[in-house]
Scaffold this motif. Sequence first.
Motif, short mmCIF file in Angstrom:
data_model
loop_
_atom_site.label_atom_id
_atom_site.label_comp_id
_atom_site.label_asym_id
_atom_site.label_seq_id
_atom_site.Cartn_x
_atom_site.Cartn_y
_atom_site.Cartn_z
N GLN A 131 -2.00 12.25 4.86
CA GLN A 131 -0.63 11.82 4.63
C GLN A 131 -0.65 10.46 3.94
OE1 GLN A 131 2.28 11.90 7.71
NE2 GLN A 131 1.63 13.85 8.54
N VAL A 132 -0.09 10.38 2.76
CA VAL A 132 -0.06 9.11 2.04
C VAL A 132 1.22 8.35 2.38
CG1 VAL A 132 -1.43 10.06 0.16
CG2 VAL A 132 1.07 10.12 0.01
N ASP A 133 1.20 7.06 2.17
CA ASP A 133 2.39 6.22 2.29
C ASP A 133 2.98 6.11 0.89
OD1 ASP A 133 4.22 4.09 2.41
OD2 ASP A 133 3.19 3.23 4.15
N LEU A 134 4.03 6.86 0.63
CA LEU A 134 4.59 6.92 -0.72
C LEU A 134 4.93 5.54 -1.27
CD1 LEU A 134 7.05 9.96 -0.41
CD2 LEU A 134 4.96 9.89 -1.75
N ILE A 135 5.62 4.76 -0.46
CA ILE A 135 6.10 3.47 -0.94
C ILE A 135 4.95 2.49 -1.12
CG2 ILE A 135 7.70 1.59 -0.51
CD1 ILE A 135 9.04 4.32 -0.90
N ALA A 136 4.16 2.32 -0.07
CA ALA A 136 3.11 1.30 -0.10
C ALA A 136 2.00 1.63 -1.10
CB ALA A 136 2.52 1.12 1.30
N GLU A 137 1.71 2.93 -1.29
CA GLU A 137 0.61 3.31 -2.16
C GLU A 137 1.06 3.66 -3.58
OE1 GLU A 137 -2.55 5.78 -0.34
OE2 GLU A 137 -1.29 5.80 1.45
N GLY A 138 2.35 3.55 -3.83
CA GLY A 138 2.83 3.72 -5.19
C GLY A 138 2.87 5.15 -5.69
N TYR A 139 3.01 6.13 -4.77
CA TYR A 139 3.13 7.52 -5.19
C TYR A 139 4.57 7.84 -5.58
CZ TYR A 139 -1.56 8.80 -3.59
OH TYR A 139 -2.91 8.90 -3.44
N ASP A 140 4.73 8.66 -6.59
CA ASP A 140 6.06 9.14 -6.94
C ASP A 140 6.50 10.28 -6.03
OD1 ASP A 140 6.72 7.57 -9.44
OD2 ASP A 140 4.80 8.47 -10.04
N ALA A 141 5.54 11.10 -5.60
CA ALA A 141 5.86 12.24 -4.75
C ALA A 141 4.61 12.70 -4.02
CB ALA A 141 6.44 13.39 -5.58
N ALA A 142 4.83 13.47 -2.95
CA ALA A 142 3.73 14.12 -2.23
C ALA A 142 4.20 15.51 -1.86
CB ALA A 142 3.35 13.33 -0.98
N ILE A 143 3.27 16.46 -1.90
CA ILE A 143 3.60 17.85 -1.59
C ILE A 143 2.74 18.29 -0.42
CG2 ILE A 143 3.72 20.20 -2.50
CD1 ILE A 143 3.63 18.87 -5.34
#
Length: 309
Positions: A131-143
Amino acid sequence: METLANLEAFMHSAEHGSFSEAARRLSLTPAAVSRNVAMLERNLGVRLFHRSTRKLTLTEAGETFRLAIAGNLEGIQAAIAGVAADDGEPAGTLKVSMAPTFGLMHILPLLPGFLARYPRIRPEWHFENRQVDLIAEGYDAAIGGGFDLSPGTVARTLAPAHIIAVASPAYMNGRVPPCDPEGLKELTGIVMRSPLTGRIRYWTMRDVIGREMPALLQESIIVNDPSAMREAALLGLGVAMVAVPDVLPALETGQLLRLVPRWYSDAGAISIYYASRTLLPTKTRIFVDWLSAAFRERRLAERFAGSLA
């Protein structure tokens, strides 16, 4: 180039003198705001704030940086978000996280069509079981499925996440297929130990009329990755409880057989997760819409439903 989240966290923290107040304004946790500011400081190579247990104040470098971007944040937001090129076409890097097996089987094949429609978007896709941290790690999206819906994040459901029992024809040759989940305990079990908890995951299965029954597989073969469970089942080593999307191609070609048909475990939903901020980058919005449309067109929600197969 800095991410929008890092700059927003810095500006709100500077304005309000508090990570907690900045977090409230951004619908994040104070820890997430602190991480974003720390990432900005690391990337710039300077300390932006003096921190104490009671007060948060800008350093000289922090004040200089604040003045440099003050009044221009909207322009910076638009530039970083990659809202559009001059001709209105979506552009920019699209950073997405997804599980390796699911992503390679079902998401990556959609990429040619997406890039043909939006050639100025540059995919940066990470295939990872976490599980990534979208905000902190700079992801645009996760599926994926089972993500903690943290503040500032929303989810759009794509399909059900159903778990079914499978085995190879070679393994089942000469064996009597069980008539219900309880019968699975008589067969060789391929089970998974969670890397996070260290525990072996067992499932309770249900059928189409709502009956429930535990599926207690023998701990004959233990692995720590769902793709390894599938491969072990394909090798004829026993029975595995796996997500429908991970074994759908093997089921359709007959390489694997579904045991106790119509019985399945509900693991929630497969969703696409993205930030809920008002200024959602166009590249992210069109990717979310594109993916949702692709799932509908390919009827993947129905094909992934263990209750219908």
